[in-house]
Design an enzyme around this catalytic site. Structure first.
Site, PDB file in Angstrom:
ATOM      1  N   THR A 120     -31.236 -44.967   8.157  1.00 51.08           N
ATOM      2  CA  THR A 120     -30.829 -46.098   7.338  1.00 51.08           C
ATOM      3  C   THR A 120     -30.590 -47.344   8.184  1.00 51.08           C
ATOM      4  O   THR A 120     -30.268 -47.227   9.380  1.00 51.08           O
ATOM      5  CB  THR A 120     -29.526 -45.727   6.587  1.00 51.08           C
ATOM      6  N   ASP A 121     -30.694 -48.506   7.545  1.00 47.83           N
ATOM      7  CA  ASP A 121     -30.366 -49.750   8.258  1.00 47.83           C
ATOM      8  C   ASP A 121     -28.859 -49.897   8.500  1.00 47.83           C
ATOM      9  O   ASP A 121     -28.431 -50.744   9.284  1.00 47.83           O
ATOM     10  CB  ASP A 121     -30.907 -50.977   7.494  1.00 47.83           C
ATOM     11  N   GLU A 122     -28.057 -49.062   7.833  1.00 43.62           N
ATOM     12  CA  GLU A 122     -26.595 -49.193   7.988  1.00 43.62           C
ATOM     13  C   GLU A 122     -26.123 -48.850   9.393  1.00 43.62           C
ATOM     14  O   GLU A 122     -24.992 -49.146   9.754  1.00 43.62           O
ATOM     15  CB  GLU A 122     -25.874 -48.292   6.976  1.00 43.62           C
ATOM     16  N   TYR A 147     -20.099 -42.469   6.814  1.00 43.35           N
ATOM     17  CA  TYR A 147     -21.512 -42.199   6.515  1.00 43.35           C
ATOM     18  C   TYR A 147     -22.416 -42.812   7.580  1.00 43.35           C
ATOM     19  O   TYR A 147     -23.217 -42.119   8.215  1.00 43.35           O
ATOM     20  CB  TYR A 147     -21.890 -42.745   5.123  1.00 43.35           C
ATOM     21  N   LYS A 151     -24.872 -41.103  10.515  1.00 34.77           N
ATOM     22  CA  LYS A 151     -26.322 -41.333  10.556  1.00 34.77           C
ATOM     23  C   LYS A 151     -26.713 -41.922  11.916  1.00 34.77           C
ATOM     24  O   LYS A 151     -27.728 -41.541  12.503  1.00 34.77           O
ATOM     25  CB  LYS A 151     -26.762 -42.279   9.427  1.00 34.77           C
ATOM     26  N   PRO A 189     -28.397 -47.134 -10.523  1.00 35.01           N
ATOM     27  CA  PRO A 189     -28.321 -46.172 -11.636  1.00 35.01           C
ATOM     28  C   PRO A 189     -26.933 -46.108 -12.265  1.00 35.01           C
ATOM     29  O   PRO A 189     -26.831 -45.855 -13.473  1.00 35.01           O
ATOM     30  CB  PRO A 189     -28.692 -44.835 -10.993  1.00 35.01           C
ATOM     31  N   ARG A 190     -25.881 -46.352 -11.466  1.00 33.89           N
ATOM     32  CA  ARG A 190     -24.539 -46.323 -12.071  1.00 33.89           C
ATOM     33  C   ARG A 190     -24.431 -47.392 -13.150  1.00 33.89           C
ATOM     34  O   ARG A 190     -23.937 -47.122 -14.255  1.00 33.89           O
ATOM     35  CB  ARG A 190     -23.447 -46.544 -11.012  1.00 33.89           C
ATOM     36  N   GLN A 191     -24.903 -48.596 -12.855  1.00 32.90           N
ATOM     37  CA  GLN A 191     -24.708 -49.683 -13.831  1.00 32.90           C
ATOM     38  C   GLN A 191     -25.637 -49.524 -15.044  1.00 32.90           C
ATOM     39  O   GLN A 191     -25.242 -49.777 -16.175  1.00 32.90           O
ATOM     40  CB  GLN A 191     -24.901 -51.048 -13.161  1.00 32.90           C
TER      41      GLN A 191
HETATM   42  P1  NAD Z   1     -29.402 -37.934  -1.744  1.00 29.68           P
HETATM   43  O1  NAD Z   1     -27.932 -37.798  -1.544  1.00 29.68           O
HETATM   44  O2  NAD Z   1     -29.933 -38.346  -3.061  1.00 29.68           O
HETATM   45  O3  NAD Z   1     -30.116 -36.560  -1.363  1.00 29.68           O
HETATM   46  C1  NAD Z   1     -29.751 -35.802  -0.251  1.00 29.68           C
HETATM   47  C2  NAD Z   1     -30.319 -34.390  -0.411  1.00 29.68           C
HETATM   48  O4  NAD Z   1     -29.959 -33.633   0.769  1.00 29.68           O
HETATM   49  C3  NAD Z   1     -29.744 -33.633  -1.600  1.00 29.68           C
HETATM   50  O5  NAD Z   1     -30.783 -32.970  -2.285  1.00 29.68           O
HETATM   51  C4  NAD Z   1     -28.783 -32.631  -0.969  1.00 29.68           C
HETATM   52  O6  NAD Z   1     -28.633 -31.436  -1.708  1.00 29.68           O
HETATM   53  C5  NAD Z   1     -29.450 -32.388   0.373  1.00 29.68           C
HETATM   54  N1  NAD Z   1     -28.511 -31.904   1.384  1.00 29.68           N
HETATM   55  C6  NAD Z   1     -27.282 -32.414   1.676  1.00 29.68           C
HETATM   56  N2  NAD Z   1     -26.719 -31.685   2.655  1.00 29.68           N
HETATM   57  C7  NAD Z   1     -27.615 -30.738   3.028  1.00 29.68           C
HETATM   58  C8  NAD Z   1     -27.608 -29.718   4.000  1.00 29.68           C
HETATM   59  N3  NAD Z   1     -26.559 -29.526   4.792  1.00 29.68           N
HETATM   60  N4  NAD Z   1     -28.689 -28.917   4.093  1.00 29.68           N
HETATM   61  C9  NAD Z   1     -29.766 -29.092   3.277  1.00 29.68           C
HETATM   62  N5  NAD Z   1     -29.813 -30.041   2.331  1.00 29.68           N
HETATM   63  C10 NAD Z   1     -28.759 -30.870   2.213  1.00 29.68           C
HETATM   64  O7  NAD Z   1     -29.881 -38.940  -0.593  1.00 29.68           O
HETATM   65  P2  NAD Z   1     -31.094 -39.967  -0.580  1.00 29.68           P
HETATM   66  O8  NAD Z   1     -30.634 -41.262  -1.112  1.00 29.68           O
HETATM   67  O9  NAD Z   1     -32.283 -39.311  -1.149  1.00 29.68           O
HETATM   68  O10 NAD Z   1     -31.278 -40.143   0.999  1.00 29.68           O
HETATM   69  C11 NAD Z   1     -32.184 -39.329   1.718  1.00 29.68           C
HETATM   70  C12 NAD Z   1     -32.185 -39.769   3.176  1.00 29.68           C
HETATM   71  O11 NAD Z   1     -32.576 -41.136   3.256  1.00 29.68           O
HETATM   72  C13 NAD Z   1     -30.813 -39.676   3.840  1.00 29.68           C
HETATM   73  O12 NAD Z   1     -31.015 -39.252   5.169  1.00 29.68           O
HETATM   74  C14 NAD Z   1     -30.306 -41.097   3.819  1.00 29.68           C
HETATM   75  O13 NAD Z   1     -29.436 -41.339   4.896  1.00 29.68           O
HETATM   76  C15 NAD Z   1     -31.596 -41.879   3.975  1.00 29.68           C
HETATM   77  N6  NAD Z   1     -31.608 -43.230   3.428  1.00 29.68           N
HETATM   78  C16 NAD Z   1     -31.235 -43.459   2.128  1.00 29.68           C
HETATM   79  C17 NAD Z   1     -31.317 -44.749   1.608  1.00 29.68           C
HETATM   80  C18 NAD Z   1     -30.947 -45.044   0.165  1.00 29.68           C
HETATM   81  O14 NAD Z   1     -30.934 -46.201  -0.226  1.00 29.68           O
HETATM   82  N7  NAD Z   1     -30.677 -44.050  -0.666  1.00 29.68           N
HETATM   83  C19 NAD Z   1     -31.751 -45.797   2.417  1.00 29.68           C
HETATM   84  C20 NAD Z   1     -32.114 -45.526   3.742  1.00 29.68           C
HETATM   85  C21 NAD Z   1     -32.056 -44.247   4.220  1.00 29.68           C
HETATM   86  O1  TDX Z   2     -20.264 -49.314  -8.684  1.00 21.66           O
HETATM   87  C1  TDX Z   2     -20.606 -49.916  -7.661  1.00 21.66           C
HETATM   88  N1  TDX Z   2     -20.367 -51.255  -7.562  1.00 21.66           N
HETATM   89  C2  TDX Z   2     -20.707 -51.992  -6.465  1.00 21.66           C
HETATM   90  O2  TDX Z   2     -20.471 -53.197  -6.419  1.00 21.66           O
HETATM   91  C3  TDX Z   2     -21.263 -49.264  -6.574  1.00 21.66           C
HETATM   92  C4  TDX Z   2     -21.534 -47.788  -6.638  1.00 21.66           C
HETATM   93  C5  TDX Z   2     -21.616 -50.011  -5.478  1.00 21.66           C
HETATM   94  N2  TDX Z   2     -21.332 -51.335  -5.411  1.00 21.66           N
HETATM   95  C6  TDX Z   2     -21.782 -52.126  -4.248  1.00 21.66           C
HETATM   96  C7  TDX Z   2     -21.486 -51.556  -2.881  1.00 21.66           C
HETATM   97  C8  TDX Z   2     -22.681 -52.036  -2.066  1.00 21.66           C
HETATM   98  O3  TDX Z   2     -22.456 -53.376  -1.628  1.00 21.66           O
HETATM   99  O4  TDX Z   2     -23.218 -52.143  -4.345  1.00 21.66           O
HETATM  100  C9  TDX Z   2     -23.834 -52.058  -3.061  1.00 21.66           C
HETATM  101  C10 TDX Z   2     -24.700 -50.813  -3.011  1.00 21.66           C
HETATM  102  O5  TDX Z   2     -23.831 -49.689  -3.042  1.00 21.66           O
HETATM  103  P1  TDX Z   2     -24.386 -48.183  -2.931  1.00 21.66           P
HETATM  104  O6  TDX Z   2     -25.369 -47.961  -4.019  1.00 21.66           O
HETATM  105  O7  TDX Z   2     -23.216 -47.279  -2.804  1.00 21.66           O
HETATM  106  O8  TDX Z   2     -25.243 -48.255  -1.582  1.00 21.66           O
HETATM  107  P2  TDX Z   2     -24.861 -48.618  -0.056  1.00 21.66           P
HETATM  108  O9  TDX Z   2     -23.442 -48.367   0.235  1.00 21.66           O
HETATM  109  O10 TDX Z   2     -25.436 -49.981   0.219  1.00 21.66           O
HETATM  110  O11 TDX Z   2     -25.749 -47.491   0.705  1.00 21.66           O
HETATM  111  C11 TDX Z   2     -27.072 -47.164   0.209  1.00 21.66           C
HETATM  112  O12 TDX Z   2     -28.069 -47.780   0.990  1.00 21.66           O
HETATM  113  C12 TDX Z   2     -28.191 -47.351   2.322  1.00 21.66           C
HETATM  114  C13 TDX Z   2     -27.270 -45.641   0.229  1.00 21.66           C
HETATM  115  O13 TDX Z   2     -26.256 -45.028  -0.549  1.00 21.66           O
HETATM  116  C14 TDX Z   2     -27.268 -45.116   1.643  1.00 21.66           C
HETATM  117  O14 TDX Z   2     -27.555 -43.719   1.633  1.00 21.66           O
HETATM  118  C15 TDX Z   2     -28.336 -45.841   2.431  1.00 21.66           C
HETATM  119  O15 TDX Z   2     -28.272 -45.466   3.783  1.00 21.66           O
END
Ligand code: NAD
Ligand code: TDX
Length: 333
Positions: A120-122, A147, A151, A189-191
């Site tokens: 992630t970019d975080e 988190y 990472k 998706p929450r909103q």
């Molecule tokens: P997610 O939480 O939707 O999915 C994570 C999956 O990993 C789930 O299916 C969970 O059951 C599985 N998992 C968790 N712990 C496990 C373990 N110990 N062993 C096996 N499986 C396990 O996450 P996501 O949003 O799909 O993110 C996937 C990857 O991409 C992560 O590494 C995350 O850091 C990275 N990432 C996410 C975002 C984003 O915006 N969502 C952005 C950049 C990078």
């Molecule tokens: O209800 C909310 N209201 C709100 O203002 C939620 C759930 C979030 N937020 C804000 C927090 C953040 O500024 O929105 C922004 C996005 O929040 P999240 O969806 O929780 O994402 P973020 O914390 O940015 O992290 C996501 O992007 C980077 C993913 O969850 C990470 O897995 C990924 O690495």
């Protein structure tokens, strides 16, 4: 090619599986997933006969090892992924993101199997709103939350295993993804599902925080680009120039769903809330020739709204539980 996809029942991993099945008939897929709260088993149901699914933990070497031994490539999506949860209880983040990645690394090292690690970019921390800078592959790591720090640690483990043991790995660090099959705990998706459930959307703090949005299909296309053409040992940043502040995201959702743009609540801010993320993906674009395709954010948002509207069965069973957890920690301002 035999590909082991860890975390393949989560948001990005499941989209990766579905697109790979549709676009790469030469790939044989095995999913290893712990099926935590974040997984949704029904996502992979329609393709159950086309893939192998193993329920297990990436931190359990006895499960990981035979699967890795049988693969040509491991793509590691498995992680604990939600910042808010990492603030409430960091333990599973340390266990999965650090110990789990370590376990995979030892296994790919033993069996000499290629790894692509998803990150992630975080890991780079945050930027000021008025800073012209964006993250690049050489930006110093400076994570803020449990988190993002776990990472960051997982990335450093991968880099060390490349340098010390010659493990064949690539890394990619992507910005915020959106699209179908994302858990309803995350912002977009929450909103959308709040509006569909008659609940007012919730914006943390002042809502000026900026995220660099990319459609999940563009992320996964970029992952395949790095797998196909990336240089071993290297890191590639993935982003699609999609900076949008949270207030704009939420008001756009409200407008697209035919509600008043101010029909939301401000709630307590996230502790340590990163202000802005922004990716400079020049390396991926120029060296590997990748270009994003889903760059109209408002139309991607409209498609995502349509998807959640049409797939209530997919998210409704977990919606109330997610909102109950949020209600216990967040007050309306
Ligand atoms: P997610 O939480 O939707 O999915 C994570 C999956 O990993 C789930 O299916 C969970 O059951 C599985 N998992 C968790 N712990 C496990 C373990 N110990 N062993 C096996 N499986 C396990 O996450 P996501 O949003 O799909 O993110 C996937 C990857 O991409 C992560 O590494 C995350 O850091 C990275 N990432 C996410 C975002 C984003 O915006 N969502 C952005 C950049 C990078
Ligand atoms: O209800 C909310 N209201 C709100 O203002 C939620 C759930 C979030 N937020 C804000 C927090 C953040 O500024 O929105 C922004 C996005 O929040 P999240 O969806 O929780 O994402 P973020 O914390 O940015 O992290 C996501 O992007 C980077 C993913 O969850 C990470 O897995 C990924 O690495």
């Amino acid at each position: 090619m035999r590909v082991l996809v860890t975390g393949g029942a989560g948001f990005i991993g499941a989209n990766f599986v579905l697109r790979t099945l549709a676009e790469r008939p030469d790939v044989d897929l095995t999913v290893l997933d712990k099926f935590t709260y974040a997984a949704n088993a029904s996502t992979l149901d329609p393709v159950a006969s086309d893939i192998r699914v193993v329920r297990g933990d990436i931190a359990d070497a006895s499960i990981v090892d035979p699967l890795v031994a049988d693969a040509d490539l491991v793509v590691n999506f498995a992680a604990e992924s939600h910042n808010d949860r990492s603030l409430a209880d960091p333990s599973s983040f340390v266990q999965t993101n650090l110990v789990g990645t370590y376990t995979l690394l030892e296994s790919v090292r033993r069996h000499d199997v290629r790894l692509h690690h998803i990150s992630t970019d975080e890991v780079y921390g945050d930027l000021d709103l008025d800073d012209p800078a964006r993250f690049t592959e050489t930006t110093a790591y400076n994570p803020s939350s449990p988190y993002s720090s776990t990472k960051a640690g997982s990335d450093l483990l991968v880099r060390a295993w490349v340098r010390s043991f010659g493990v064949a790995a690539t890394l990619s660090n992507c910005s915020n993804n959106y699209g179908p099959y994302q858990h309803v705990e995350k912002l977009i998706p929450r909103q959308i599902t709040n509006v569909l459930s008659g609940i007012r959307p919730k914006v943390y703090g002042d809502g000026a925080n900026v995220r660099d949005w990319i459609h999940v299909h563009d992320h996964n296309d970029a992952v395949w680009t790095v797998i196909d053409r990336g240089q071993l040992g290297e890191t590639y940043l993935i982003g699609a120039d999609g900076e949008v502040d949270n207030l704009t995201v939420v008001t756009s959702i409200l407008e697209l769903m035919g509600r008043e743009a101010d029909a939301f609540d401000f709630v307590t801010d996230r502790p340590g809330h990163d202000r802005r993320y922004a990716i400079d993906a020049t390396r991926l674009r120029t060296e590997l020739g990748w270009t994003p395709r889903f760059t109209d954010f408002r139309s991607g948002l409209a498609d995502t709204i349509d998807w959640y509207t049409a797939h209530r069965d997919w998210w409704a069973p977990v919606k109330a539980g997610v909102e109950a957890v949020y209600a216990a920690t967040q007050q309306t301002l």
